[in-house]
Design a protein around this motif. Sequence first.
Motif, mmCIF file in Angstrom:
data_model
loop_
_atom_site.group_PDB
_atom_site.id
_atom_site.type_symbol
_atom_site.label_atom_id
_atom_site.label_comp_id
_atom_site.label_asym_id
_atom_site.label_seq_id
_atom_site.Cartn_x
_atom_site.Cartn_y
_atom_site.Cartn_z
ATOM 1 N N GLY A 188 0.620 -42.362 8.702
ATOM 2 C CA GLY A 188 0.584 -40.327 8.327
ATOM 3 C C GLY A 188 1.810 -40.030 8.547
ATOM 4 O O GLY A 188 1.988 -38.907 7.390
ATOM 5 N N GLN A 189 2.657 -39.897 9.221
ATOM 6 C CA GLN A 189 4.323 -39.077 9.506
ATOM 7 C C GLN A 189 4.921 -40.044 8.293
ATOM 8 O O GLN A 189 5.387 -39.643 7.800
ATOM 9 C CB GLN A 189 4.361 -39.849 10.431
ATOM 10 C CG GLN A 189 3.346 -38.165 11.821
ATOM 11 C CD GLN A 189 4.138 -38.837 13.638
ATOM 12 O OE1 GLN A 189 5.575 -39.638 13.361
ATOM 13 N NE2 GLN A 189 3.372 -38.662 14.191
ATOM 14 N N THR A 190 4.688 -41.062 7.921
ATOM 15 C CA THR A 190 5.749 -41.829 6.846
ATOM 16 C C THR A 190 5.529 -40.681 5.658
ATOM 17 O O THR A 190 6.174 -40.598 4.908
ATOM 18 C CB THR A 190 5.173 -43.688 6.853
ATOM 19 O OG1 THR A 190 5.582 -43.503 8.225
ATOM 20 C CG2 THR A 190 6.444 -43.607 5.841
ATOM 21 N N ALA A 191 4.054 -40.847 5.218
ATOM 22 C CA ALA A 191 3.896 -40.075 4.247
ATOM 23 C C ALA A 191 3.969 -38.776 4.746
ATOM 24 O O ALA A 191 4.360 -38.251 2.907
ATOM 25 C CB ALA A 191 1.887 -40.243 3.942
ATOM 26 N N SER A 192 3.722 -38.064 5.444
ATOM 27 C CA SER A 192 4.513 -36.700 5.524
ATOM 28 C C SER A 192 5.789 -36.192 5.141
ATOM 29 O O SER A 192 6.357 -35.754 4.509
ATOM 30 C CB SER A 192 4.124 -35.957 6.277
ATOM 31 O OG SER A 192 5.060 -36.392 7.762
ATOM 32 N N ILE A 193 6.750 -37.378 5.495
ATOM 33 C CA ILE A 193 8.276 -37.126 5.225
ATOM 34 C C ILE A 193 8.841 -37.620 4.300
ATOM 35 O O ILE A 193 9.557 -37.199 3.554
ATOM 36 C CB ILE A 193 8.344 -37.971 6.769
ATOM 37 C CG1 ILE A 193 10.496 -36.916 7.052
ATOM 38 C CG2 ILE A 193 8.805 -39.111 6.359
ATOM 39 C CD1 ILE A 193 10.506 -36.185 7.387
ATOM 40 N N VAL A 194 8.073 -38.769 3.584
ATOM 41 C CA VAL A 194 8.432 -38.373 1.658
ATOM 42 C C VAL A 194 7.833 -37.712 1.296
ATOM 43 O O VAL A 194 8.487 -37.176 -0.057
ATOM 44 C CB VAL A 194 7.690 -39.973 1.485
ATOM 45 C CG1 VAL A 194 7.257 -39.737 0.612
ATOM 46 C CG2 VAL A 194 7.808 -41.264 2.213
ATOM 47 N N ALA A 195 6.691 -37.128 1.672
ATOM 48 C CA ALA A 195 6.064 -35.727 0.773
ATOM 49 C C ALA A 195 6.849 -34.608 1.307
ATOM 50 O O ALA A 195 7.580 -33.977 -0.473
ATOM 51 C CB ALA A 195 4.938 -35.383 1.576
ATOM 52 N N ALA A 196 7.988 -34.836 2.461
ATOM 53 C CA ALA A 196 8.823 -33.351 2.501
ATOM 54 C C ALA A 196 10.398 -33.885 1.591
ATOM 55 O O ALA A 196 10.269 -32.793 0.554
ATOM 56 C CB ALA A 196 8.948 -33.449 4.281
ATOM 57 N N ALA A 197 10.490 -34.941 1.692
ATOM 58 C CA ALA A 197 11.534 -34.806 0.554
ATOM 59 C C ALA A 197 10.994 -34.433 -0.321
ATOM 60 O O ALA A 197 12.403 -33.960 -1.219
ATOM 61 C CB ALA A 197 12.501 -36.633 1.212
ATOM 62 N N ARG A 198 9.793 -34.852 -1.136
ATOM 63 C CA ARG A 198 9.465 -34.424 -2.409
ATOM 64 C C ARG A 198 10.170 -33.243 -2.817
ATOM 65 O O ARG A 198 10.700 -33.233 -4.020
ATOM 66 C CB ARG A 198 8.859 -35.343 -2.845
ATOM 67 C CG ARG A 198 9.398 -36.663 -3.115
ATOM 68 C CD ARG A 198 7.710 -37.885 -3.925
ATOM 69 N NE ARG A 198 7.593 -37.358 -4.976
ATOM 70 C CZ ARG A 198 6.929 -37.620 -5.558
ATOM 71 N NH1 ARG A 198 5.740 -38.476 -4.986
ATOM 72 N NH2 ARG A 198 6.344 -36.913 -6.681
ATOM 73 N N GLN A 199 9.209 -32.710 -1.663
ATOM 74 C CA GLN A 199 9.292 -31.685 -1.844
ATOM 75 C C GLN A 199 10.322 -30.653 -1.937
ATOM 76 O O GLN A 199 10.400 -29.167 -2.657
ATOM 77 C CB GLN A 199 8.111 -31.028 -1.046
ATOM 78 C CG GLN A 199 7.332 -29.494 -0.972
ATOM 79 C CD GLN A 199 6.839 -28.531 0.362
ATOM 80 O OE1 GLN A 199 6.628 -29.542 1.394
ATOM 81 N NE2 GLN A 199 5.735 -27.826 -0.014
#
Length: 176
Positions: A163-174
């Motif tokens: 979950g936290q990895t998905a969120s940090i990847v999303a943040a970097a992409r966003q």
Amino acid sequence: MLERAREYGPVGLVPLAWGFAAAAHLGYVGEHSLFVAHVVMVVLLASFAALSWTEMRDGALRAWRTVVTAGVGVTALGLASFRVSAEPAGMLRAGAVVGWMLLPAWGLVDTSRRTPDPAFARVYLGAAVASVAGAALAVFGLASWVPAAGWVVLAGIAATGVGQTASIVAAARQNS
């Protein structure tokens, strides 16, 4: 270069940290390595907080500034576990792990609420749910009467890590 490291470093550090936690739980990481990891984490978190303090004063970044700052304290609890006897050490380490499961959940909910893109908002909210579920599994797995308790804790670490990895990847992409 420092700016890029602060922006994209967490994309690698988050899964590395949870992978390390899983390896430690499984007994693949020795005491000295675990001690060094705690020292490195305290230094990295404190440095990140100090270098980013003024940039993280508004909106969702303010919530993350609080998470990182509180995380220094949570990680210091884990570090303190190397200076006490076995029983309190285990409780301090468990507290540090569960703390890192729950602290980001608060920041993820806040980020989800503030994110205008519904797809990213769902990733952040899903990551928050995975973090809280992971913490619940870890705490449940600490009970001595739970069958396969070690595997329950490992499932909690895995849920949180994903979950936290998905969120940090999303943040970097966003933010790119």
